[in-house]
Write a protein that holds these residues in place. Structure first.
Motif, PDB file in Angstrom:
ATOM      1  N   GLY B  69      -7.376 -29.294  22.431  1.00 50.43           N
ATOM      2  CA  GLY B  69      -8.753 -29.655  22.727  1.00 50.43           C
ATOM      3  C   GLY B  69      -9.606 -29.382  21.512  1.00 50.43           C
ATOM      4  O   GLY B  69      -9.252 -29.730  20.389  1.00 50.43           O
ATOM      5  N   ASN B  70     -10.725 -28.682  21.732  1.00 47.49           N
ATOM      6  CA  ASN B  70     -11.577 -28.378  20.588  1.00 47.49           C
ATOM      7  C   ASN B  70     -11.231 -27.026  19.983  1.00 47.49           C
ATOM      8  O   ASN B  70     -11.966 -26.499  19.170  1.00 47.49           O
ATOM      9  N   PHE B  71     -10.092 -26.481  20.404  1.00 47.56           N
ATOM     10  CA  PHE B  71      -9.653 -25.207  19.852  1.00 47.56           C
ATOM     11  C   PHE B  71      -8.708 -25.464  18.693  1.00 47.56           C
ATOM     12  O   PHE B  71      -7.708 -26.176  18.854  1.00 47.56           O
ATOM     13  N   THR B  72      -9.049 -24.927  17.555  1.00 47.33           N
ATOM     14  CA  THR B  72      -8.171 -25.081  16.402  1.00 47.33           C
ATOM     15  C   THR B  72      -7.973 -23.726  15.758  1.00 47.33           C
ATOM     16  O   THR B  72      -8.939 -23.001  15.538  1.00 47.33           O
ATOM     17  N   ALA B  73      -6.711 -23.379  15.532  1.00 48.76           N
ATOM     18  CA  ALA B  73      -6.428 -22.154  14.792  1.00 48.76           C
ATOM     19  C   ALA B  73      -5.613 -22.541  13.575  1.00 48.76           C
ATOM     20  O   ALA B  73      -4.503 -23.040  13.694  1.00 48.76           O
ATOM     21  N   ARG B 173      -2.206  -1.000  23.049  1.00 44.15           N
ATOM     22  CA  ARG B 173      -2.293  -2.261  23.791  1.00 44.15           C
ATOM     23  C   ARG B 173      -3.549  -2.321  24.654  1.00 44.15           C
ATOM     24  O   ARG B 173      -4.144  -3.380  24.847  1.00 44.15           O
ATOM     25  N   ILE B 174      -3.970  -1.148  25.167  1.00 48.78           N
ATOM     26  CA  ILE B 174      -5.199  -1.121  25.964  1.00 48.78           C
ATOM     27  C   ILE B 174      -6.366  -1.581  25.091  1.00 48.78           C
ATOM     28  O   ILE B 174      -7.196  -2.395  25.500  1.00 48.78           O
ATOM     29  N   GLY B 175      -6.397  -1.052  23.849  1.00 47.22           N
ATOM     30  CA  GLY B 175      -7.449  -1.493  22.944  1.00 47.22           C
ATOM     31  C   GLY B 175      -7.335  -2.974  22.626  1.00 47.22           C
ATOM     32  O   GLY B 175      -8.331  -3.695  22.614  1.00 47.22           O
ATOM     33  N   ASP B 176      -6.096  -3.430  22.404  1.00 45.05           N
ATOM     34  CA  ASP B 176      -5.890  -4.839  22.067  1.00 45.05           C
ATOM     35  C   ASP B 176      -6.441  -5.759  23.144  1.00 45.05           C
ATOM     36  O   ASP B 176      -6.938  -6.847  22.862  1.00 45.05           O
ATOM     37  N   LEU B 177      -6.342  -5.285  24.376  1.00 40.31           N
ATOM     38  CA  LEU B 177      -6.851  -6.081  25.490  1.00 40.31           C
ATOM     39  C   LEU B 177      -8.343  -6.374  25.300  1.00 40.31           C
ATOM     40  O   LEU B 177      -8.803  -7.505  25.466  1.00 40.31           O
ATOM     41  N   PHE B 178      -9.072  -5.318  24.906  1.00 39.48           N
ATOM     42  CA  PHE B 178     -10.507  -5.507  24.716  1.00 39.48           C
ATOM     43  C   PHE B 178     -10.780  -6.440  23.534  1.00 39.48           C
ATOM     44  O   PHE B 178     -11.675  -7.278  23.584  1.00 39.48           O
ATOM     45  N   PHE B 179      -9.976  -6.254  22.492  1.00 41.52           N
ATOM     46  CA  PHE B 179     -10.137  -7.129  21.329  1.00 41.52           C
ATOM     47  C   PHE B 179      -9.883  -8.580  21.732  1.00 41.52           C
ATOM     48  O   PHE B 179     -10.653  -9.495  21.378  1.00 41.52           O
ATOM     49  N   ALA B 180      -8.822  -8.797  22.503  1.00 51.00           N
ATOM     50  CA  ALA B 180      -8.508 -10.156  22.939  1.00 51.00           C
ATOM     51  C   ALA B 180      -9.645 -10.726  23.779  1.00 51.00           C
ATOM     52  O   ALA B 180     -10.017 -11.899  23.646  1.00 51.00           O
ATOM     53  N   ALA B 181     -10.230  -9.877  24.626  1.00 47.57           N
ATOM     54  CA  ALA B 181     -11.352 -10.338  25.442  1.00 47.57           C
ATOM     55  C   ALA B 181     -12.510 -10.753  24.550  1.00 47.57           C
ATOM     56  O   ALA B 181     -13.129 -11.820  24.749  1.00 47.57           O
ATOM     57  N   ALA B 182     -12.779  -9.930  23.534  1.00 50.08           N
ATOM     58  CA  ALA B 182     -13.871 -10.260  22.615  1.00 50.08           C
ATOM     59  C   ALA B 182     -13.583 -11.569  21.896  1.00 50.08           C
ATOM     60  O   ALA B 182     -14.469 -12.414  21.718  1.00 50.08           O
ATOM     61  N   LEU B 183     -12.303 -11.737  21.511  1.00 50.99           N
ATOM     62  CA  LEU B 183     -11.901 -12.949  20.797  1.00 50.99           C
ATOM     63  C   LEU B 183     -12.181 -14.190  21.650  1.00 50.99           C
ATOM     64  O   LEU B 183     -12.792 -15.172  21.199  1.00 50.99           O
ATOM     65  N   LEU B 184     -11.753 -14.130  22.905  1.00 48.01           N
ATOM     66  CA  LEU B 184     -11.938 -15.285  23.790  1.00 48.01           C
ATOM     67  C   LEU B 184     -13.414 -15.550  24.031  1.00 48.01           C
ATOM     68  O   LEU B 184     -13.866 -16.698  24.067  1.00 48.01           O
ATOM     69  N   TRP B 185     -14.146 -14.460  24.159  1.00 51.44           N
ATOM     70  CA  TRP B 185     -15.577 -14.619  24.420  1.00 51.44           C
ATOM     71  C   TRP B 185     -16.262 -15.281  23.215  1.00 51.44           C
ATOM     72  O   TRP B 185     -17.098 -16.170  23.365  1.00 51.44           O
ATOM     73  N   LEU B 186     -15.870 -14.820  22.024  1.00 52.17           N
ATOM     74  CA  LEU B 186     -16.448 -15.405  20.817  1.00 52.17           C
ATOM     75  C   LEU B 186     -16.120 -16.893  20.745  1.00 52.17           C
ATOM     76  O   LEU B 186     -16.977 -17.713  20.382  1.00 52.17           O
ATOM     77  N   PHE B 187     -14.895 -17.237  21.108  1.00 48.43           N
ATOM     78  CA  PHE B 187     -14.558 -18.660  21.095  1.00 48.43           C
ATOM     79  C   PHE B 187     -15.411 -19.425  22.100  1.00 48.43           C
ATOM     80  O   PHE B 187     -15.904 -20.524  21.810  1.00 48.43           O
ATOM     81  N   ALA B 188     -15.593 -18.808  23.262  1.00 48.02           N
ATOM     82  CA  ALA B 188     -16.411 -19.483  24.281  1.00 48.02           C
ATOM     83  C   ALA B 188     -17.848 -19.668  23.785  1.00 48.02           C
ATOM     84  O   ALA B 188     -18.491 -20.670  24.081  1.00 48.02           O
ATOM     85  N   LEU B 189     -18.335 -18.681  23.030  1.00 44.97           N
ATOM     86  CA  LEU B 189     -19.726 -18.758  22.572  1.00 44.97           C
ATOM     87  C   LEU B 189     -19.896 -19.746  21.426  1.00 44.97           C
ATOM     88  O   LEU B 189     -20.824 -20.553  21.407  1.00 44.97           O
TER      89      LEU B 189
END
Lengths: 175, 621, 101
Positions: B69-73, B173-189
């Motif tokens: 879609g509009n996601f490019t890495a 991994r617990i920390g990574d979870l939060f990082f991943a959440a931030a990552l997805l949120w940033l993409f959404a924004l």
């Protein structure tokens, strides 16, 4: 007129002997009464124009089948089955009575009450053995063959079932 | 330039892959050569390409990794001043540690696996450093987590080591979870995950709650990797790994990845004053906590582990104060002297006959003068002795806190100074226990390999002299690092009086710690760890607390699900269904009682029903 | 006319029901088989009557086939009776309830 009279007479004999047959505790007596009933029926068959069937009835039924029964009864030295308290629930013991009554009612209704031909009289007629044989081996040739197979299967089956364990083992060893 | 840049990444990857796939079939020293050579090559490539990073930096997109879609890495590299500094440090320290490890692991039968993992770690770490988008960064982030897991539990046949590896993996991994959440949120924004785009457009979010939450998520992610409160319990246990691993992963590079992440996304993070305060608070709290814990540790590597945690806390504090260059400065100086400390500690352990416990050391100076000087160099840096790199970098952070002026930052400054005093104290405690008095163990020394000593020399020089990188104006420096990072606003302009006051405080605190340690530990006294000492030895009993607050409720919930819901409700329901069927079956079974005439009844009832139906129809019609 | 069809049917019905009740009520295996024979005879009587009524020989042929099947059936059934007697020294059907559910 005479034939009609004989029919009723034979009918009464058949009914009485059959009733006596089924109330016997000793199976030998039952078979003997049944033979009498079969004789009476054979005569009725004759009366209704089926002389060959009547003869076969006597020969096959009375002469073969009933004799087979007698053989078995005597071979097994059967002691009369004593009356046992039934373990079935109460309602079940009434079932045969109700069932018999219902079957009687239904058959009466079905065969006699509703059947349009029931009121017709049976005419005087008879089929010669020649007619009989002709029809049997022409139209019913296939049925005759099937029945023949049936009989041979039955013979083999009876032989197999009748083997005792000891004899079966011996036969297997021989073969 | 592009080739060199790609080589930085590719060489460690190639070395790791070759070693992992064919290492065991190669003759003995070859895998070590491959591993060490590839990392040194990577370092040289780094040095060669560093000029490209000046100013705005250098961008290189290799290929598109994922598109949906509009996601490019993309797999793209961003070689800006920040990345260049970090990459130089990582490859440089990693080269020296590889050399050291070649000596350290010489007799280990599994050295091929060790070097393969170590190379892969360097690759993953460089991926974090050089990634131009967050997903690639996250790939490296997970890669270092995996390599850290594999290396902590390197001697996996001992259960404690395997458990320590697992603990590190799960907690980070617990920390990574939060990082991943931030990552997805940033993409959404933003609809993109490019780091530069996000930083460029971060201003759109200024003053919103979203940016605070995002920054806090990133902070939690960074906390996991960098062993900050509250996700710090894994680091002391991670010392179960081989010493080069502790030096590379758990002192110099991986644990600082959290700081690097926050610096990378600093334009975003700095938009939220609340999050910045939280970062500073987490940093200073961890620094203080870890320093207190380090006071009571018995194992030399655990002391160093807590000091790492404490120093990374300082870096967080610096980020929270808004000074990226102070954070990076401390990150780099710390990488030098802490790698030095860990590797010398490895030598000391060998010299003490594989004895980890400082209560059974003592008198180590007689065993090796070289190790004494090297370890002392590391310790004075850590303690913040004047004119060492640790002194400058720590002082810069504290001065930045002081310069902010308000009460909150004054408090932070106070705590930082207290931590510095504690740091000085436990450093000299370590020195006195290890070098003072007579040897208290029984083991015979096991002389360290020459390769384990020579790489330490450059580190010692760097550790002592790296202060020149960002020498303040007061001492005739030009704050070169701040300039290189284009963070001139981090340069402090304090009055001379204040400067002198701060320097005097720092020196005073250092001397105070030394004096206290001198009085207390000049002569060795055995102490039963009890009361406060036991509390500190156990790291404030955080493990027990987490076990009680998190693990036990989790287990209880698991037990509730397993026994209560699974056994009780679901199995009960199923068993109930089954039992109902069985009981009906049992009831119906009595119908089949084996009596021929009863079967006949059934047959006849059925027949009567059918015939009766026909009869009824005949009668009706 | 010898007799109305009705009367023949009544006779056959009565015979059938007699045989039927014998099958239902009796527990002696041989008597149950005798009940079956009685029912087959009653059916045969109807066949013969029908043949006479329509003056067609087919009904009689049916009776012949019926007899043959009866003979086969009786041969098997009596062999089974012998077999069962060997197993339990009795021919009380109540005893052969191993197929009980």
């Amino acid at each position: 007129m005479t034939a009609t009279l004989i029919f009723y007479l034979l009918g009464a004999v058949a009914l009485v002997t059959t009733a006596l047959a089924i109330i016997q505790r000793n199976p030998v007596y039952a078979v003997i009464y049944l033979v009498k009933s079969i004789f009476a029926l054979a005569l009725i068959f004759y009366l209704l124009g089926a002389p060959l069937v009547a003869a076969l009835q006597v020969i096959v039924y009375a002469g073969a089948i009933m004799v087979l029964f007698l053989f078995v009864i005597m071979m097994l030295e059967i002691t009369p089955v004593s009356a046992r308290k039934s373990s079935a629930p109460g309602w079940l013991s009434w079932t045969p009575v109700v069932l018999v009554a219902l079957v009687l009612a239904v058959m009466t209704l079905l065969l006699i009450g509703l059947d349009p031909v029931a009121e017709q009289g049976i005419p005087r007629w008879h089929a010669t053995p020649r007619d009989f044989g002709y029809a049997l081996f022409n139209e019913y040739a296939l049925a005759v063959k099937i029945i023949s197979f049936q009989l041979s299967f039955a013979a083999v089956g009876a032989f197999h079932i009748g083997l005792t364990e000891r004899r079966r083992a011996r036969m297997e060893k021989d073969s | 330039m592009a080739t060199l840049l790609v080589l930085i990444l590719l060489l460690p990857l190639a070395g790791g892959v070759v070693n992992a796939c064919f290492g065991n079939r190669l003759p003995r020293p070859v895998p070590v050569f491959i591993a060490t050579g590839s990392v040194i090559g990577s370092f040289l490539a780094c040095v060669g390409s560093v000029t490209a990073a000046a100013g705005d930096g250098y961008r290189l997109t290799l290929f598109t990794w994922l598109q949906s879609g509009n996601f490019t890495a993309d797999v793209g590299l961003l070689f800006d001043p920040l990345a260049a500094v970090m990459a130089l440090m990582v490859t440089g320290v990693a080269s020296l540690i590889h050399l050291y490890a070649a000596g350290y692991m010489e007799e280990d039968p599994d050295q091929t696996r060790f070097f393969a993992l170590l190379n892969l770690f360097v690759f993953a770490m460089l991926t974090i450093v050089l990634a131009d988008n967050l997903l690639l960064l996250f790939l490296g982030w997970e890669g270092v987590g995996f390599c850290s897991y594999g290396l902590i539990g390197f001697w996996y046949s001992k259960k404690e080591n395997a458990d320590a590896g697992r603990k590190a993996f799960i907690v980070t991994r617990i920390g990574d979870l939060f990082f991943a959440a931030a990552l997805l949120w940033l993409f959404a924004l933003f609809g993109t995950i490019g780091i530069e785009v996000i930083n460029g457009r971060a201003g759109e979010l200024a003053g919103t709650t979203t940016v605070t939450l995002l920054a806090l998520l990133l902070l939690l992610g960074a906390c996991g990797k960098s062993a900050q409160l509250p996700l710090m319990t894994w680091l002391p246990d991670a010392m179960a790994g081989p010493t080069p691993v502790s030096a590379l992963i758990h002192a110099a590079t991986m644990v600082t990845a959290g700081v690097y992440l926050l610096c990378r996304l600093f334009p975003l993070v700095s938009l939220s004053p609340l999050a910045m305060a939280a970062i500073a608070l987490v940093g200073v709290a961890t620094a203080l906590y870890a320093a207190t814990c380090a006071l009571a540790q018995h194992e030399i590597k655990r002391v160093l582990a807590y000091s790492t945690m404490s120093q990374v806390g300082y870096m967080f504090l610096a980020v929270g104060l808004g000074s990226v260059s102070a954070a990076m400065f401390h990150l780099i100086t710390h990488a030098f002297f802490k790698a030095l400390l860990f590797m010398t500690a490895g030598c000391l352990i060998n010299l003490a006959g594989h004895e980890n416990d400082i209560r059974r050391m003592g008198g180590m100076r007689q065993r090796s003068q070289a190790v004494f000087w090297l370890f002392s160099a590391g310790l004075v840096c850590l303690a913040g002795a004047p004119l060492t790199s640790g002194f400058f970098s720590k002082d810069l952070i504290l001065a930045t806190a002081f310069a902010k002026g308000d009460l909150f930052h004054q408090g932070l400054y106070g705590l930082g100074v207290l931590t510095a005093a504690l740091t000085s104290f436990y450093c000299f405690r370590l020195a006195y226990l290890v070098f003072g008095g007579d040897f208290r163990g029984e083991e015979l020394p096991h002389a360290p390999h020459a390769l384990m000593l020579w790489p330490l020399l450059p580190l010692a020089v760097l550790g002592l002299g790296a202060g020149l990188l960002n020498l303040p104006h007061l001492l005739g420096g030009h704050s070169w690092l701040s300039g290189w990072l284009a963070r001139e606003e981090d340069i402090l302009h304090l009055s001379l009086d204040t400067e002198y006051l701060l320097v005097a405080t720092a020196v005073g605190v250092f001397v105070l710690g030394w004096l206290a340690a001198h009085l207390r530990y000049r002569r060795f006294r055995e102490h039963e760890p009890r009361g406060l000492r036991q509390f500190l030895l156990q790291g404030w009993n955080f493990d027990a607390l987490f076990a009680r607050v998190l693990v036990r409720p989790f287990r209880a919930a698991g037990r509730f699900c397993s026994h209560g819901i699974e056994t009780g409700v679901i199995e009960g329901l199923l068993a109930g269904c089954a039992a109902t069927c069985v009981s009906w079956g049992q009831r119906l079974r009595t119908l089949a009682d084996g009596r021929v005439n009863h079967y006949l009844y059934g047959l006849l009832w059925g027949m009567l029903l059918i015939v009766g139906w026909f009869l009824l129809r005949a009668v009706v019609s | 006319m010898i007799v109305p069809m009705e009367h023949l049917l009544v006779l056959a019905t009565l015979l059938f029901v007699l045989g039927f009740s014998c099958v239902l009520v009796r527990r002696n295996l041989i008597l149950i088989l005798i009940g079956v024979e009685i029912m087959i005879n009653a059916v045969g009587l109807v066949f013969i009557g029908a043949a006479a009524l329509w003056q067609q020989v087919d009904g009689q042929i049916m009776v012949l086939l019926l007899m043959a099947i009866t003979a086969a059936e009786v041969a098997i059934a009596l062999a089974l009776v012998v077999h069962l007697h060997q197993r339990k020294q009795s021919i009380d059907v109540g005893l052969f309830d191993e197929m009980r559910g």
